[in-house]
Motif scaffolding. Structure first.
Motif, PDB file in Angstrom:
ATOM      1  N   LEU A 297      -1.390 -46.372  47.306  1.00 19.40           N
ATOM      2  CA  LEU A 297      -1.292 -47.787  47.666  1.00 19.40           C
ATOM      3  C   LEU A 297       0.119 -48.316  47.405  1.00 19.40           C
ATOM      4  O   LEU A 297       0.648 -49.128  48.174  1.00 19.40           O
ATOM      5  N   ASP A 298       0.727 -47.856  46.320  1.00 18.42           N
ATOM      6  CA  ASP A 298       2.100 -48.248  46.022  1.00 18.42           C
ATOM      7  C   ASP A 298       3.063 -47.740  47.095  1.00 18.42           C
ATOM      8  O   ASP A 298       3.991 -48.441  47.502  1.00 18.42           O
ATOM      9  N   VAL A 299       2.822 -46.504  47.566  1.00 20.57           N
ATOM     10  CA  VAL A 299       3.655 -45.962  48.651  1.00 20.57           C
ATOM     11  C   VAL A 299       3.490 -46.800  49.915  1.00 20.57           C
ATOM     12  O   VAL A 299       4.467 -47.127  50.603  1.00 20.57           O
ATOM     13  N   ALA A 300       2.248 -47.177  50.236  1.00 22.54           N
ATOM     14  CA  ALA A 300       2.004 -47.995  51.428  1.00 22.54           C
ATOM     15  C   ALA A 300       2.698 -49.344  51.322  1.00 22.54           C
ATOM     16  O   ALA A 300       3.230 -49.863  52.310  1.00 22.54           O
ATOM     17  N   ALA A 301       2.708 -49.921  50.125  1.00 26.24           N
ATOM     18  CA  ALA A 301       3.370 -51.218  49.949  1.00 26.24           C
ATOM     19  C   ALA A 301       4.868 -51.120  50.188  1.00 26.24           C
ATOM     20  O   ALA A 301       5.498 -52.086  50.642  1.00 26.24           O
ATOM     21  N   ARG A 302       5.474 -49.966  49.926  1.00 28.49           N
ATOM     22  CA  ARG A 302       6.912 -49.801  50.157  1.00 28.49           C
ATOM     23  C   ARG A 302       7.254 -49.867  51.649  1.00 28.49           C
ATOM     24  O   ARG A 302       8.361 -50.217  52.024  1.00 28.49           O
TER      25      ARG A 302
END
Length: 570
Positions: free
Chosen positions: A219-224
């Protein structure tokens, strides 16, 4: 003469001694040189062989400058050795800049963490040359899209495609496919996060599992990459994560999108489980109207749209229009109560318009459900089909002409009027009783009372009427004459917290002792549909079956209007 010979012999001996000394010195020097050479060789053999220098990558080099991480939990180390300390843990889909390389490592820099290090080449996908072309990226994206658990990597590939493609390609078929994949992957990642939540032992939260850690990192990667998610709180403290749908909105607006892509986008944007549970009725009506408009953008008459996708859009339309029918009926009920309190003649016109709007919405719900082709439903679509049937059936009485507020039902007269705001009051009196006489029964409750559904048995001892206290939840009110007078009882769809469902009158059994009830519900995670023979005195179920054809009483005594209009016997 002898003296001369002796002198010559002495000089010869001195020359020979000097020559021997010179040779000795030369031999000593050679020996020292050899010893020094051997010592240097031995020292070199004992020391570790130095590694080759790092090959620097410059802006003009043909070597790759960017790479995507293709594995989860990859270590970025301080040196190109597995024994070196880890600088950070990387996850699938992260983008790194390549600044150099060793035989089995890339020297990389992570701009988000502002940290550099070394990563094994096997864990990275360099984006350079043919591999960085839009067609190649789209081909890899098609493969990754089909792999559950690789959502963050797919989002990285989709972002790389958007960055590398031209405006013309982005607005074409391939661009629509990339955006469709991006939205699908983001939605799937949100669903994984909703299913994978931290557990609690009643005192403290248990440490997150490996799956929870992986989902949080992805999810953190997607937010980037600019994707946004909303968090909604559900029952029992459960959290629902929903993708905001930006990629799907773009797909829906692109002329190059296929009918299937538009259908998938519309369904993703109109999910009922991603509606705000604390929205006010006006906000909910506005949102449901927007959902209906989004679904209307899908051309259901297009022959290129597969039947199963058409079914899914129709089932969603049925549910949305049923919700609009309920909200508009509640607003009409509130306006009626306000009009009764204010006693203004002008209030009757807007109330009538609101009732007509609710009736039109209910008819659209039933029409959409009637267009579904059951033979083309997959196993995954069956629960959605049942939910659409329950929502449509809950408000089906609103599609019929509204019954009179006061109805004569055999020996009694039934009056339904608005009470407090949001409340409906039901009054039962003797037919022909004098004005001011005490009523036989008065009952007030929250919800909509469908006056057109009132039915009395042949013996005049029981009356059934439908009530809808919540969207998608219809109860059956039974008014019964007992030795102590008339009483009202409520039959819910199921003895559980309200979810989706209905309990409806299906017919009277001659003799005044029994009635037929159809129930269907999905509540507290369980689905059930049953047809029951209920005792009027005790309200206990005497016999029941999951198939209407398996209960003989239904074959003999079911009401004709129930069989012709209910969605239960589908």
């Amino acid at each position: 003469m002898n003296a001369t010979k002796e002198n010559a012999m002495c000089r010869m001996k001195l020359v020979m001694a000097a020559a021997i000394a010179a040779v000795a010195v030369q031999l000593l020097c050679v020996h020292s040189a050899n010893a020094a050479t051997n010592a240097a060789v031995n020292a070199t053999a004992d020391d570790t062989t130095p590694k080759p220098p790092i090959k620097r990558v410059g802006p003009d080099d043909a070597a790759p400058r960017t790479a995507l991480v293709v594995q989860d939990n990859v270590a970025m180390r301080a040196a190109a050795k597995d024994s070196s300390p880890a600088q950070a843990q990387l996850w699938r889909g992260e983008a790194l800049e390549i600044r150099g390389e060793r035989p089995d490592h890339f020297q990389v820099y992570d701009y988000r963490r502002e940290r550099g290090g070394f990563v094994r080449k096997a864990a990275l996908l360099p984006l350079n040359g043919p591999a960085a072309q839009p067609d190649a990226l789209l081909a890899v994206l098609r493969v990754v899209r089909q792999q559950p658990g690789s959502e963050s990597l797919g989002l990285g590939l989709a972002a790389a495609y958007v960055q590398s493609t031209t405006a013309a390609q982005m607005n074409g078929i391939d661009g629509a496919e990339a955006l469709d994949a991006m939205g699908t992957l983001a939605e799937r990642l949100a669903d994984r996060a909703s299913r994978t939540q931290s557990r609690s032992d009643g005192v403290a939260t248990v440490a997150p599992s490996a799956a929870e850690t992986q989902v949080a990192a992805q999810l953190d990667v997607a937010a980037r990459y600019g994707l946004r998610f909303r968090t909604l709180e559900r029952e029992a403290g459960a959290m629902q994560l929903c993708y905001d749908g930006e990629a799907f909105r773009r797909v829906l607006a692109m002329p190059a999108s296929t009918p299937e892509q538009k259908a998938r986008a519309a369904l993703a944007l109109t999910r009922v489980d991603c509606l705000d549970p604390v929205a006010t009725p006006p906000q909910r009506e506005q949102m449901d109207q927007w959902r209906a408009d989004v679904l209307d953008k899908v051309d259901l008459r297009d022959p290129a749209l597969a039947t199963h996708w058409r079914n899914r859009v129709l089932m969603r339309q049925s549910g949305v229009w049923s919700s609009l029918a309920f909200i508009r009926a509640r607003r009409a009920s509130a306006a009626s109560a306000a009009g009764a309190a204010g006693a203004t003649g002008a209030a009757a016109v807007p109330v009538a318009l609101q009732v007509d709007a609710s009736s039109a919405a209910s008819r659209r719900s039933l029409e959409a459900f009637a267009r579904v082709v059951p033979a083309e439903l997959s196993d995954d679509d069956q629960p959605t089909y049942n939910d659409a049937a329950m929502r449509g059936n809950a408000m089906r009485w609103a599609a019929l002409p509204m019954g009179a507020p006061e109805q004569a039902l055999g020996p009694v007269k039934l009056n339904v009027a608005a009470g407090q705001p949001g409340e409906t009051c039901l009054t039962l009196t003797m037919n022909g009783a004098k004005e001011g006489s005490a009523p036989l029964l008065r009952h007030c409750a929250w919800g909509l009372v469908m006056t057109a559904s009132a039915r009395i048995n042949r013996e005049g001892t029981a009356i059934s009427i439908a009530s809808v206290p919540a969207d998608g939840w219809r109860e059956l009110w039974l008014l019964r004459r007992t030795a102590q007078g008339w009483k009202v009882s409520v039959l819910p769809p199921v003895a559980a917290q309200p979810g989706l469902g209905y309990a409806e009158f299906a017919g009277w059994v001659p003799g005044g002792k029994e009635l037929l009830v159809a129930r269907e519900s999905r509540a507290e995670g369980r689905y059930k549909r049953s047809y029951e023979l209920v005792d009027l005195d005790t309200l206990e179920t005497k016999r029941q079956a999951g198939d209407v054809t398996m209960l003989g009483a239904f074959q003999r005594w079911q009401a004709a209007d129930w069989k012709g209009t209910s969605l239960s016997a589908r």
